[in-house]
Design an enzyme around this catalytic site. Structure first.
Site, PDB file in Angstrom:
ATOM      1  N   TYR A  73      18.684  -7.574   1.656  1.00 49.24           N
ATOM      2  CA  TYR A  73      19.189  -8.912   2.027  1.00 49.24           C
ATOM      3  C   TYR A  73      18.752  -9.954   1.003  1.00 49.24           C
ATOM      4  O   TYR A  73      19.536 -10.798   0.584  1.00 49.24           O
ATOM      5  CB  TYR A  73      18.671  -9.300   3.420  1.00 49.24           C
ATOM      6  CG  TYR A  73      19.215 -10.619   3.909  1.00 49.24           C
ATOM      7  CD1 TYR A  73      20.357 -10.654   4.705  1.00 49.24           C
ATOM      8  CD2 TYR A  73      18.619 -11.832   3.564  1.00 49.24           C
ATOM      9  CE1 TYR A  73      20.878 -11.857   5.147  1.00 49.24           C
ATOM     10  CE2 TYR A  73      19.130 -13.039   3.988  1.00 49.24           C
ATOM     11  CZ  TYR A  73      20.267 -13.058   4.791  1.00 49.24           C
ATOM     12  OH  TYR A  73      20.779 -14.256   5.216  1.00 49.24           O
ATOM     13  N   PHE A 125      43.653 -25.852 -10.799  1.00 51.17           N
ATOM     14  CA  PHE A 125      44.349 -24.785 -10.086  1.00 51.17           C
ATOM     15  C   PHE A 125      44.488 -25.220  -8.632  1.00 51.17           C
ATOM     16  O   PHE A 125      43.798 -26.130  -8.183  1.00 51.17           O
ATOM     17  CB  PHE A 125      43.562 -23.471 -10.207  1.00 51.17           C
ATOM     18  CG  PHE A 125      44.306 -22.331  -9.565  1.00 51.17           C
ATOM     19  CD1 PHE A 125      45.531 -21.920 -10.064  1.00 51.17           C
ATOM     20  CD2 PHE A 125      43.807 -21.700  -8.446  1.00 51.17           C
ATOM     21  CE1 PHE A 125      46.234 -20.895  -9.454  1.00 51.17           C
ATOM     22  CE2 PHE A 125      44.500 -20.676  -7.828  1.00 51.17           C
ATOM     23  CZ  PHE A 125      45.719 -20.271  -8.330  1.00 51.17           C
ATOM     24  N   ASP A 126      45.370 -24.557  -7.877  1.00 55.67           N
ATOM     25  CA  ASP A 126      45.678 -25.077  -6.535  1.00 55.67           C
ATOM     26  C   ASP A 126      44.469 -25.149  -5.604  1.00 55.67           C
ATOM     27  O   ASP A 126      44.243 -26.152  -4.940  1.00 55.67           O
ATOM     28  CB  ASP A 126      46.845 -24.314  -5.882  1.00 55.67           C
ATOM     29  CG  ASP A 126      46.631 -22.811  -5.806  1.00 55.67           C
ATOM     30  OD1 ASP A 126      45.575 -22.333  -6.238  1.00 55.67           O
ATOM     31  OD2 ASP A 126      47.525 -22.110  -5.296  1.00 55.67           O
ATOM     32  N   ASP A 216      35.753 -24.474 -15.241  1.00 59.49           N
ATOM     33  CA  ASP A 216      36.383 -23.528 -14.304  1.00 59.49           C
ATOM     34  C   ASP A 216      36.704 -22.294 -15.152  1.00 59.49           C
ATOM     35  O   ASP A 216      37.672 -22.262 -15.891  1.00 59.49           O
ATOM     36  CB  ASP A 216      37.639 -24.160 -13.698  1.00 59.49           C
ATOM     37  CG  ASP A 216      38.339 -23.209 -12.734  1.00 59.49           C
ATOM     38  OD1 ASP A 216      37.979 -22.013 -12.700  1.00 59.49           O
ATOM     39  OD2 ASP A 216      39.256 -23.658 -12.019  1.00 59.49           O
ATOM     40  N   ALA A 218      37.404 -18.950 -14.759  1.00 58.37           N
ATOM     41  CA  ALA A 218      38.003 -17.692 -14.276  1.00 58.37           C
ATOM     42  C   ALA A 218      38.435 -16.778 -15.431  1.00 58.37           C
ATOM     43  O   ALA A 218      38.239 -15.572 -15.374  1.00 58.37           O
ATOM     44  CB  ALA A 218      39.191 -18.012 -13.372  1.00 58.37           C
ATOM     45  N   LYS A 259      38.952 -12.245 -11.891  1.00 60.23           N
ATOM     46  CA  LYS A 259      39.871 -12.209 -13.036  1.00 60.23           C
ATOM     47  C   LYS A 259      39.191 -11.474 -14.196  1.00 60.23           C
ATOM     48  O   LYS A 259      39.172 -10.245 -14.217  1.00 60.23           O
ATOM     49  CB  LYS A 259      40.255 -13.633 -13.437  1.00 60.23           C
ATOM     50  CG  LYS A 259      41.306 -14.262 -12.538  1.00 60.23           C
ATOM     51  CD  LYS A 259      40.749 -14.906 -11.339  1.00 60.23           C
ATOM     52  CE  LYS A 259      41.804 -15.681 -10.557  1.00 60.23           C
ATOM     53  NZ  LYS A 259      41.254 -16.166  -9.273  1.00 60.23           N
ATOM     54  N   HIS A 453      51.953 -23.130  -0.010  1.00 58.41           N
ATOM     55  CA  HIS A 453      52.756 -22.019  -0.519  1.00 58.41           C
ATOM     56  C   HIS A 453      52.266 -20.658  -0.023  1.00 58.41           C
ATOM     57  O   HIS A 453      53.020 -19.697  -0.022  1.00 58.41           O
ATOM     58  CB  HIS A 453      52.806 -22.043  -2.047  1.00 58.41           C
ATOM     59  CG  HIS A 453      51.457 -22.033  -2.688  1.00 58.41           C
ATOM     60  ND1 HIS A 453      50.579 -23.075  -2.574  1.00 58.41           N
ATOM     61  CD2 HIS A 453      50.832 -21.102  -3.431  1.00 58.41           C
ATOM     62  CE1 HIS A 453      49.468 -22.799  -3.219  1.00 58.41           C
ATOM     63  NE2 HIS A 453      49.588 -21.598  -3.747  1.00 58.41           N
TER      64      HIS A 453
END
Ligand SMILES: Cc1ncc(COP(=O)(O)O)c(C=O)c1O
Length: 478
Positions: A73, A125-126, A216, A218, A259, A453
């Site tokens: 843990y 990004f969304d 960001d 990714a 990604k 979306h």
């Protein structure tokens, strides 16, 4: 064809059968899914290009790591392996696992953003935009103008427009800009890279105005590969050296590890300064939302696979094959006269649906039209990156008009072969040949208030004589 497919730098050890439905079955399935590609079952898709997120194939080493994962843990050895890999690659002193990219955003953004604040990005990004808005702030995109024209070929279409960024900072007041987010590569602009020079300039502006800069990250490895190919100052550096330099131009990073790190689940937060008071806030939020800070919502086996994937994702021969897949599709589209965000980006091909269906307006969602046609044509699942995805203005609730109407063919990592890519291009060519027969787009019959979306229901708009609802009339008149 000018371009040669880069052969896979791996061989296939385990296979997963996929089936192809008939056209009639596909038409029925997409209708049942209310014309939302996210509503389809994976088993009803032949080639799944919905996303490159979490859809990659793990290596033998990663699967072996899954067995070695330490499920303690607190303080699992897999956590320390991951932390050391993160420190080694990014040069940041604090590395925090989380379960995926949006979890990193949820943990980090409220520490900088609240009502009345603004966040600026080359492009959000969304989910990133959603987390800015959920924190009460407003998101402002500031990408270079050339990104908005898919036909303009220039090397770094993902860049921040630095002059515009400065104007916005002065207009809103530096004290009201809670965060700057550099998205590398710039997904929403078509997986377009950001140059080292641009990262440096943006960082300098942030330092001048004392605004924190979050990367960001990714698709940081793909960004580094493009920099190596296209930027003189970095052409003799290794991918790892380029990454270290890129991250030197940020204060922290949020990362969806689904990604470039080639795992099916995972995310990271990194903080450059290991003594930053921010770290206590991150730990507190992480414990509340994700779990104890040495596992952050992941199993020990996930941490282990992620630590290994960090290195596999920056291997140059892998990256040459990876980017080569997008370049192969792009070369075939050039031959067929099908437009896309050019030059092609890293994780996929963003087909210019507005160019394919010039007669379909943004509020009938050309990107979604093409995505639905690709499914009907050959069982290929893609998604809209355009006005349908962008949604409504959070203040006025009016449909926003996106800068572009793309259908994104996102390519999962190490999954599909050259023959699969040919099926995709052949389907696009078939649709292009009958594009003029597709007269109208879609209307939304139900939508949730945020990130619509993923869940919205749609219906085809029927040509002449159809009883349009009030909402259609409203949309058409915007
Ligand atoms: C640039 C970028 N940021 C953040 C995210 C969110 O990551 P996740 O899907 O892991 O929550 C994504 C996902 O596609 C992305 O492309």
């Amino acid at each position: 064809m000018a371009i040669k497919y880069v052969a896979e730098p791996f061989r296939i050890k385990s296979v997963e059968p996929i089936k192809i439905l008939t056209r009639e079955e596909r038409e029925q399935k997409i209708e049942e899914a209310k014309y939302n590609l996210f509503g389809l079952r994976g088993e009803d898709v032949y080639i799944d290009l919905l996303t490159d997120s979490g859809t990659g194939a793990m290596s033998v080493e990663q699967w072996a790591g899954v067995m070695r994962g330490d499920e303690a843990y607190a303080g699992a050895s897999s956590f320390f392996k991951l932390r050391n890999a993160g420190i080694d690659i990014f040069g940041y002193e604090y590395i925090q696992p989380v379960h995926q990219g949006r979890a990193a955003e949820k943990v980090l953004f409220p520490t900088f953003l609240s009502d009345g604040k603004y966040a600026i990005s080359n492009m959000f990004f969304d989910t990133t935009r959603a987390h800015v808005e959920l924190a009460g702030a407003r998101a402002i995109d500031c990408v270079v103008e050339e990104a908005k024209d898919p036909s303009i070929r220039c090397p770094f279409k993902g860049n921040m427009d630095v002059e515009k960024m400065k104007r916005i900072i002065n207009e809103y007041g530096p004290e009201n800009i809670g965060l700057v987010v550099m998205t590398i590569t710039n997904n929403s602009a078509g997986g377009q890279p950001v140059s080292m020079q641009n990262m440096r300039e943006v960082f300098e502006v942030c330092k001048k105005y004392n605004i924190p800069l979050d990367i960001d990250a990714a698709r940081y490895a793909e960004n580094a590969y493009f920099i190596k190919q296209r930027e003189e100052e970095c052409k003799n550096m290794s991918i790892k050296e380029i990454i270290a330099k890129m991250f030197s131009y940020g204060d922290m990073f949020t990362m969806s590890a689904k990604k470039d790190t080639i795992v099916n689940m995972g995310g990271l937060i990194g903080v450059k300064d290991g003594n930053s008071p921010l770290i206590l806030k991150i730990k507190a939020n992480c414990i509340s939302y994700e779990g104890f800070y040495t596992y952050g919502g992941l199993a020990g086996r996930d941490l282990e696979a992620l630590a290994i994937g960090l290195y596999e994702g920056i291997d140059e021969s892998y990256l040459a094959y990876r980017i080569g897949q997008s370049e192969y599709i792009a070369a075939r589209l050039d031959e067929a006269g099908i437009q896309y965000q050019a030059p092609v980006g890293g994780h996929g091909v963003f087909v210019d649906a507005a160019a394919l269906f010039p007669h379909i307006p943004y509020n009938e969602y050309p990107g979604q039209v093409l995505a639905i046609e690709l499914y009907k044509e050959a069982g290929i699942r893609t998604c809209d990156i355009g006005s349908y995805m962008l949604g409504n203005d959070p203040d006025t609730q009016e449909q926003l008009k996106a800068d572009f109407e793309f259908t994104r063919l996102a390519i999962p990592r190490r999954v599909y072969t050259q023959a699969h890519l040919d099926v995709v291009v052949d389907a696009l060519i078939a649709i292009k040949d009958r594009a003029h027969e597709i007269k109208r787009g879609y209307k939304i019959t139900w939508e949730p208030p945020i990130l619509r979306h993923f869940q919205a229901s749609l219906e085809p708009i029927v040509e002449v004589g159809a009883e349009n609802t009030e909402k259609d009339i409203e949309l058409v008149s915007i």
